[in-house]
Design a protein around this motif. Structure first.
Motif, PDB file in Angstrom:
ATOM      1  N   VAL A  87       2.381  -4.004  54.491  1.00 12.00           N
ATOM      2  CA  VAL A  87       2.823  -4.672  52.982  1.00 12.00           C
ATOM      3  C   VAL A  87       4.305  -4.885  53.057  1.00 12.00           C
ATOM      4  CG1 VAL A  87       3.252  -2.516  51.944  1.00 12.00           C
ATOM      5  CG2 VAL A  87       2.665  -4.343  50.530  1.00 12.00           C
ATOM      6  N   GLU A  88       4.841  -6.072  52.466  1.00 11.30           N
ATOM      7  CA  GLU A  88       6.119  -6.419  52.464  1.00 11.30           C
ATOM      8  C   GLU A  88       6.411  -6.815  50.968  1.00 11.30           C
ATOM      9  OE1 GLU A  88       6.458  -9.506  55.121  1.00 11.30           O
ATOM     10  OE2 GLU A  88       6.197  -8.491  56.911  1.00 11.30           O
ATOM     11  N   PHE A  89       7.687  -5.961  50.274  1.00  4.81           N
ATOM     12  CA  PHE A  89       8.334  -6.401  49.069  1.00  4.81           C
ATOM     13  C   PHE A  89       9.403  -7.301  49.379  1.00  4.81           C
ATOM     14  CE2 PHE A  89       6.784  -2.001  47.306  1.00  4.81           C
ATOM     15  CZ  PHE A  89       5.738  -2.589  47.217  1.00  4.81           C
ATOM     16  N   ALA A  90       9.546  -8.050  48.332  1.00  3.23           N
ATOM     17  CA  ALA A  90      10.595  -9.099  48.349  1.00  3.23           C
ATOM     18  C   ALA A  90      11.439  -8.977  47.391  1.00  3.23           C
ATOM     19  CB  ALA A  90      10.117 -10.579  48.655  1.00  3.23           C
ATOM     20  N   GLY A  91      12.359 -10.091  46.959  1.00  3.46           N
ATOM     21  CA  GLY A  91      13.117 -10.045  45.632  1.00  3.46           C
ATOM     22  C   GLY A  91      14.376  -9.029  45.934  1.00  3.46           C
TER      23      GLY A  91
ATOM     24  N   PRO B 147      -3.170  -5.228  45.976  1.00  3.95           N
ATOM     25  CA  PRO B 147      -1.751  -4.715  46.454  1.00  3.95           C
ATOM     26  C   PRO B 147      -0.931  -4.139  45.271  1.00  3.95           C
ATOM     27  CG  PRO B 147      -2.359  -6.743  47.391  1.00  3.95           C
ATOM     28  CD  PRO B 147      -3.328  -6.483  46.275  1.00  3.95           C
ATOM     29  N   ARG B 148      -1.134  -4.574  44.080  1.00  5.45           N
ATOM     30  CA  ARG B 148      -0.369  -3.989  42.873  1.00  5.45           C
ATOM     31  C   ARG B 148      -0.721  -2.595  42.841  1.00  5.45           C
ATOM     32  NH1 ARG B 148       3.807  -7.165  42.865  1.00  5.45           N
ATOM     33  NH2 ARG B 148       3.479  -9.263  42.415  1.00  5.45           N
TER      34      ARG B 148
ATOM     35  N   LEU C 195       5.377  -9.834  46.720  1.00  3.38           N
ATOM     36  CA  LEU C 195       4.958  -9.253  47.844  1.00  3.38           C
ATOM     37  C   LEU C 195       3.887  -9.889  48.795  1.00  3.38           C
ATOM     38  CD1 LEU C 195       1.599  -8.039  47.543  1.00  3.38           C
ATOM     39  CD2 LEU C 195       2.780  -6.543  45.854  1.00  3.38           C
ATOM     40  N   THR C 196       3.824  -9.363  50.111  1.00  2.00           N
ATOM     41  CA  THR C 196       2.768 -10.255  51.022  1.00  2.00           C
ATOM     42  C   THR C 196       2.153  -8.866  51.432  1.00  2.00           C
ATOM     43  OG1 THR C 196       4.343 -11.938  51.487  1.00  2.00           O
ATOM     44  CG2 THR C 196       2.499 -11.258  53.120  1.00  2.00           C
ATOM     45  N   ALA C 197       0.688  -9.160  51.844  1.00  2.03           N
ATOM     46  CA  ALA C 197      -0.225  -8.354  52.293  1.00  2.03           C
ATOM     47  C   ALA C 197      -0.661  -8.831  53.717  1.00  2.03           C
ATOM     48  CB  ALA C 197      -1.536  -7.890  51.432  1.00  2.03           C
ATOM     49  N   ILE C 198      -0.508  -7.806  54.681  1.00  2.00           N
ATOM     50  CA  ILE C 198      -1.100  -8.390  56.021  1.00  2.00           C
ATOM     51  C   ILE C 198      -1.774  -7.575  56.645  1.00  2.00           C
ATOM     52  CG2 ILE C 198       0.178  -9.055  58.517  1.00  2.00           C
ATOM     53  CD1 ILE C 198       2.623  -9.864  57.090  1.00  2.00           C
ATOM     54  N   TRP C 199      -2.731  -8.133  57.550  1.00  2.00           N
ATOM     55  CA  TRP C 199      -3.574  -7.376  58.523  1.00  2.00           C
ATOM     56  C   TRP C 199      -3.506  -7.920  60.008  1.00  2.00           C
ATOM     57  CZ3 TRP C 199      -6.746  -2.943  58.114  1.00  2.00           C
ATOM     58  CH2 TRP C 199      -6.969  -2.352  57.045  1.00  2.00           C
TER      59      TRP C 199
ATOM     60  N   GLU D  21      -1.115 -10.150  39.593  1.00  2.00           N
ATOM     61  CA  GLU D  21      -2.340  -9.342  40.222  1.00  2.00           C
ATOM     62  C   GLU D  21      -2.994 -10.144  41.193  1.00  2.00           C
ATOM     63  OE1 GLU D  21      -3.397  -6.228  39.339  1.00  2.00           O
ATOM     64  OE2 GLU D  21      -1.719  -5.643  38.080  1.00  2.00           O
ATOM     65  N   LEU D  22      -3.006 -11.474  41.428  1.00  2.00           N
ATOM     66  CA  LEU D  22      -3.632 -12.445  42.546  1.00  2.00           C
ATOM     67  C   LEU D  22      -2.748 -12.306  43.773  1.00  2.00           C
ATOM     68  CD1 LEU D  22      -6.200 -13.941  43.151  1.00  2.00           C
ATOM     69  CD2 LEU D  22      -4.800 -16.095  42.075  1.00  2.00           C
ATOM     70  N   CYS D  23      -3.455 -12.224  44.790  1.00  2.00           N
ATOM     71  CA  CYS D  23      -3.116 -11.995  46.096  1.00  2.00           C
ATOM     72  C   CYS D  23      -3.657 -13.300  46.683  1.00  2.00           C
ATOM     73  CB  CYS D  23      -3.107 -11.128  46.890  1.00  2.00           C
ATOM     74  SG  CYS D  23      -1.805 -10.896  48.368  1.00  2.00           S
TER      75      CYS D  23
END
Length: 310
Positions: A128-132, A104-105, A61-65, A86-88
């Protein structure tokens, strides 16, 4: 949410069967406050939590502001978490002042902004962006408004040439709420001509169109959080057939030192012999006055230095 029932009937309206369907327990949503307020120089926390329809998501995942506007505004923070982590890990932090507080988790994207400045005010949007295997993303559309309060600060005070060999004074200050500016000076009383600045609306400017008398002119900026002031001095030096002006934003002690140097330089000039084979080297202060004395009667130069406290 919950469950719903679907009934199937034939063309005559007779009941064929009934199906029970379970609806997703969650759906996409973002939760942010309407506004966060903090003082300049301090820190602010921008809360942001979300829900999603994928249950317990453990993929990348990616977290963006971002700021300014949703979806297209410039990013101020971005971090990336690997599958199951758990680490971003921070990939972008504008000026190093943005730090993720939430996890984010655990559906928390809360952000901390440090060393606040008036220019940080505005709207911020979390994403927030989920991938995979999911490839899903969501962003707040209204965002949270950051309001930065600040006591007044004089940004610039200066004297500029005006029409008809006169001079005008300009004072610019910033603060939030925007400060009110007042000029005071010899034979002036109080006068205000504030014009709102264009940079985020936190700057104001007040101008004195004509300085009619010698002396000290003071610009005072005040709002609900405090006040600040700075001064500029105007003096006209008059001689036979010429006139010039000197405008100096400096303290009283510095002004007295300048006048004392002028008196000493004049005394040395009077004691100088009329005939000398090798003229002595003039000091810097004497050289300045000699250059001014060679100007035409119509010239009125001004020298300006940095602002000072009264």
């Amino acid at each position: 949410l919950g469950s719903f029932v679907k009934t199937n009937r034939d063309t005559t309206g007779n009941l064929l069967n009934t199906e029970v369907h379970s609806a997703p327990s969650q759906r996409w949503s973002m939760h942010v406050p309407a506004e966060v307020s903090a003082a300049a120089g301090g820190a602010a926390v921008l809360p942001c939590t979300f829900t999603h329809p994928h249950g317990h998501y453990a993929g990348p995942l990616t977290a963006i502001w971002r700021t300014g506007e949703p979806y297209a505004g410039p990013q101020v923070f971005r971090c990336w978490a690997a599958r199951g982590s758990e680490l971003c890990q921070t990939a972008l932090s504008l000026h190093g002042r943005f730090r993720l507080l939430g996890n984010p988790r655990r559906n928390d994207l809360s952000l901390r902004v440090e060393r606040l400045a008036p220019g940080d005010a505005g709207r911020y949007f979390c994403r927030v962006e989920f991938a995979g295997d999911v490839h899903d993303r969501y962003e707040s559309r209204h965002g949270v408004r950051l309001h930065v309060t600040a006591a007044p600060r004089i940004v610039n005070i200066s004297v500029l040439p005006g029409p008809a060999h006169a001079f005008r004074a300009i004072c610019t200050a910033e603060g939030e709420p925007p400060p009110a500016l007042v000029w005071s000076g010899p034979a002036l009383g109080n006068s205000s001509a504030a014009v709102p600045g264009s940079a985020h609306g936190h700057q104001v400017t007040a101008e004195l169109p004509e300085l009619a008398h010698d002396g000290r002119y003071t610009c005072t900026a005040a709002n609900s959080l405090g006040r600040a002031e700075a001064s500029v001095y105007l003096f006209r030096f008059r001689g036979a057939g010429w006139a010039s002006a000197l405008a100096l934003p400096l303290g009283a002690l510095g002004l007295k030192a300048l006048l004392l140097l002028g008196v000493l330089a004049a005394g040395v000039a009077r004691r100088r012999p009329e005939h000398q084979d090798i003229p002595p080297q003039p000091q810097a202060q004497e050289s300045n006055y000699e250059n001014l004395s060679q100007m035409s009667p119509q010239s009125t130069p001004a020298a300006v230095c940095s602002p000072c406290s009264p």
